[in-house]
Design an enzyme around this catalytic site. Structure first.
Site, PDB file in Angstrom:
ATOM      1  N   ASN A 133       0.801  -1.220   0.000  1.00  0.00           N
ATOM      2  CA  ASN A 133       0.000   0.000   0.000  1.00  0.00           C
ATOM      3  C   ASN A 133       0.838   1.277   0.000  1.00  0.00           C
ATOM      4  O   ASN A 133       0.349   2.337  -0.329  1.00  0.00           O
ATOM      5  CB  ASN A 133      -0.935   0.002   1.218  1.00  0.00           C
ATOM      6  CG  ASN A 133      -0.243  -0.373   2.504  1.00  0.00           C
ATOM      7  OD1 ASN A 133       0.429  -1.408   2.579  1.00  0.00           O
ATOM      8  ND2 ASN A 133      -0.365   0.455   3.515  1.00  0.00           N
ATOM      9  N   GLN A 193      -4.789  -4.064  -1.990  1.00  0.00           N
ATOM     10  CA  GLN A 193      -4.350  -3.052  -2.968  1.00  0.00           C
ATOM     11  C   GLN A 193      -4.270  -3.625  -4.383  1.00  0.00           C
ATOM     12  O   GLN A 193      -4.124  -2.876  -5.345  1.00  0.00           O
ATOM     13  CB  GLN A 193      -2.985  -2.479  -2.565  1.00  0.00           C
ATOM     14  CG  GLN A 193      -2.990  -1.727  -1.248  1.00  0.00           C
ATOM     15  CD  GLN A 193      -3.739  -0.401  -1.310  1.00  0.00           C
ATOM     16  OE1 GLN A 193      -3.973   0.159  -2.371  1.00  0.00           O
ATOM     17  NE2 GLN A 193      -4.123   0.113  -0.139  1.00  0.00           N
ATOM     18  N   SER A 225     -10.910  -5.606   0.658  1.00  0.00           N
ATOM     19  CA  SER A 225     -11.648  -4.548   1.356  1.00  0.00           C
ATOM     20  C   SER A 225     -12.509  -3.791   0.349  1.00  0.00           C
ATOM     21  O   SER A 225     -12.031  -3.413  -0.723  1.00  0.00           O
ATOM     22  CB  SER A 225     -10.657  -3.580   2.002  1.00  0.00           C
ATOM     23  OG  SER A 225     -11.347  -2.529   2.644  1.00  0.00           O
ATOM     24  N   ALA A 226     -13.781  -3.528   0.718  1.00  0.00           N
ATOM     25  CA  ALA A 226     -14.690  -2.866  -0.237  1.00  0.00           C
ATOM     26  C   ALA A 226     -14.289  -1.411  -0.505  1.00  0.00           C
ATOM     27  O   ALA A 226     -14.405  -0.930  -1.628  1.00  0.00           O
ATOM     28  CB  ALA A 226     -16.127  -2.919   0.292  1.00  0.00           C
ATOM     29  N   HIS A 227     -13.777  -0.722   0.539  1.00  0.00           N
ATOM     30  CA  HIS A 227     -13.574   0.726   0.337  1.00  0.00           C
ATOM     31  C   HIS A 227     -12.318   1.063  -0.463  1.00  0.00           C
ATOM     32  O   HIS A 227     -12.040   2.232  -0.720  1.00  0.00           O
ATOM     33  CB  HIS A 227     -13.606   1.484   1.677  1.00  0.00           C
ATOM     34  CG  HIS A 227     -12.397   1.345   2.542  1.00  0.00           C
ATOM     35  ND1 HIS A 227     -11.398   2.289   2.544  1.00  0.00           N
ATOM     36  CD2 HIS A 227     -12.030   0.416   3.441  1.00  0.00           C
ATOM     37  CE1 HIS A 227     -10.467   1.931   3.423  1.00  0.00           C
ATOM     38  NE2 HIS A 227     -10.827   0.792   3.972  1.00  0.00           N
ATOM     39  N   CYS A 250      -3.191   4.877   7.789  1.00  0.00           N
ATOM     40  CA  CYS A 250      -3.337   4.542   9.202  1.00  0.00           C
ATOM     41  C   CYS A 250      -2.122   4.983  10.005  1.00  0.00           C
ATOM     42  O   CYS A 250      -2.228   5.236  11.191  1.00  0.00           O
ATOM     43  CB  CYS A 250      -3.529   3.042   9.374  1.00  0.00           C
ATOM     44  SG  CYS A 250      -4.148   2.260   7.924  1.00  0.00           S
TER      45      CYS A 250
HETATM   46  N1  PLP Z   1      -4.290  -4.263   4.032  1.00  0.00           N
HETATM   47  C1  PLP Z   1      -3.797  -3.354   3.184  1.00  0.00           C
HETATM   48  C2  PLP Z   1      -2.723  -3.736   2.214  1.00  0.00           C
HETATM   49  C3  PLP Z   1      -4.292  -2.035   3.195  1.00  0.00           C
HETATM   50  O1  PLP Z   1      -3.798  -1.137   2.345  1.00  0.00           O
HETATM   51  C4  PLP Z   1      -5.297  -1.709   4.121  1.00  0.00           C
HETATM   52  C5  PLP Z   1      -5.784  -0.310   4.222  1.00  0.00           C
HETATM   53  O2  PLP Z   1      -5.019   0.639   4.112  1.00  0.00           O
HETATM   54  C6  PLP Z   1      -5.783  -2.695   4.983  1.00  0.00           C
HETATM   55  C7  PLP Z   1      -5.255  -3.965   4.910  1.00  0.00           C
HETATM   56  C8  PLP Z   1      -6.856  -2.413   5.976  1.00  0.00           C
HETATM   57  O3  PLP Z   1      -8.097  -2.250   5.323  1.00  0.00           O
HETATM   58  P1  PLP Z   1      -9.423  -1.875   6.130  1.00  0.00           P
HETATM   59  O4  PLP Z   1      -9.438  -0.373   6.178  1.00  0.00           O
HETATM   60  O5  PLP Z   1     -10.568  -2.418   5.308  1.00  0.00           O
HETATM   61  O6  PLP Z   1      -9.325  -2.496   7.454  1.00  0.00           O
END
Ligand code: PLP
Length: 398
Positions: A158, A192, A212-214, A340
């Site tokens: 990411n 990603q 992940s949906a978003h 994050c």
């Molecule tokens: N894994 C990866 C590679 C991500 O980029 C992200 C979000 O930035 C996540 C997990 C976490 O996703 P979620 O926001 O749906 O918990």
């Protein structure tokens, strides 16, 4: 004149697609039944969940029964890793140490989960990465033993977009599993990757896969875990028997319907968008390197090893956070690393694992494009960025 607002942070989250929202709307108000109810109100929403599950299964090339809807990719990563370890502990002789192999550039949803399991007695191996952010398959071969229980490696990163060699890893695991009774399972975080790369679980050779949906123009608060039929997994949340007894709690029906539609959309649009975005990203990256002295790109050199939409820069003499805030004042949304961790002001663990110095890691900027990005937006960014960098360098006296 109203200032432009430009969104270059698609790796953090994507806008909700209008078609996805349209499909979700009835499930907020008119179709409000509980999917577990036997009556018609319940049956009609239960059918909508089944339909979404079919779409996801179709996208991943698996059976609907292998799809578990969760509340986020973070939860899906936790369910895969902790759920497997929990199931194996229940099966195994007590006192046996479980072994997990992961990489040092994973998302925190995986890394922190592994660290926590380490505290609880599991053995965890964190594979290093090269300056390009890729693991070396020989390192994995050296670490994997007949006693290894799980390998968890992300499909695409990411922060700097490196695509890990998933098929090669799967082959290595299959080789190691061939003559053993004890199996090593393989989980990938494909959050990603989903917009761009093939996610057919059979082709990839994985046992668990997270989405992940978003991140795919769907709603926030919905994740998916693919868990291969017959793979040991144990629920982390106790309660009702939803999601094959693996995720108790009344389903987020509107969100799940949205996830199904978002998956459908990427299936239809994937190639068309990929070419357009890759072109825009390459132009942006090349022009930044030309226009800004003391700039470099972090991540793989080879375009086949990189996501088409993410580019990570380091700018000498620049504080990444100050750059993000200055660009924000100009109406441009970017990031210093993962969304994050970007408020934590600690240097990115990903860039540090790639061998960047503290200073270089602190001077990073992630630009991530998506399906609504236009050439005008890229041009505006290229016009604004040199002035912003100049100003910040003057302030810091460099
Ligand atoms: N894994 C990866 C590679 C991500 O980029 C992200 C979000 O930035 C996540 C997990 C976490 O996703 P979620 O926001 O749906 O918990």
């Amino acid at each position: 004149m109203k200032q432009q607002r430009i969104y270059f942070d698609y790796a953090a989250t994507t806008p909700l697609d209008a078609e996805v929202l349209k499909k979700m709307m009835p499930y907020f108000k008119d179709k409000y039944g509980n999917p577990s109810s036997l009556h018609k109100f319940g049956r009609e929403v239960s059918a909508a969940i089944d339909e979404a599950r079919e779409k996801v299964a179709n996208f991943l090339g698996c059976k609907p029964v292998e799809i578990i809807f969760t509340g986020s990719a973070t939860e899906s990563d936790n369910l895969a890793i902790r759920g497997l370890i929990k199931a194996l502990k229940r099966k195994k002789r007590t006192g046996q140490t479980l072994h997990i192999i992961t990489s040092s550039v994973e998302h925190k949803a995986v890394l922190e989960t592994c660290k926590d399991l380490e505290k609880q007695g599991s053995r965890v191996t964190y594979l290093p990465v090269g300056p390009d952010g890729l693991i070396n398959i020989d390192d994995l071969e050296a670490e994997i033993t007949p006693e290894t229980d799980l390998v968890s490696i992300m499909y695409a990163n990411n922060e700097m977009g490196a695509i890990q060699p998933i098929k090669k890893i799967a082959k290595l695991i299959a080789k190691s599993n061939k003559f053993e009774e004890h199996l090593t399972y393989f989980h990938i975080d494909a959050v990603q990757a989903a917009n761009w790369l093939d996610c057919n679980v059979k082709e990839l050779g994985v046992d668990f896969l997270t989405l992940s949906a978003h991140k795919i123009y769907g709603p926030k608060g919905v994740g998916i875990l693919y868990a291969k039929e017959g793979t040991p997994i144990y629920s982390l949340i106790t309660g009702g028997d939803q999601e094959w007894n693996l995720r108790a709690g009344t389903e987020n029906v509107a969100g799940i319907v949205g996830m199904g539609e978002a998956i459908n959309q990427i299936k239809n649009e994937k190639l068309k968008i990929k070419n357009k975005i890759e072109e825009l990203k390459d132009k942006l990256a090349a022009d930044v390197l030309i226009r800004i002295p003391g700039s470099k790109i972090n991540g793989p050199d080879n375009s086949e090893d990189r996501l088409p939409n993410v580019v990570n820069f380091s700018f000498e003499g620049i504080e990444g956070e100050a750059l993000v805030l200055s660009l924000d004042q100009e109406g441009i949304a970017t990031s210093t690393g993962s969304a994050c961790t970007s408020q934590a002001l600690t240097p990115s663990h990903v860039l540090m694992a790639m061998g960047l110095s503290d200073l270089e890691a602190h001077s990073s900027l992630r630009v991530s494009l998506g399906k609504y990005t236009t050439e005008q937006e890229v041009n505006y960014f290229l016009k604004i960025l040199p002035g912003v960098i100049d100003r910040l360098r003057k302030i810091s006296g460099r």
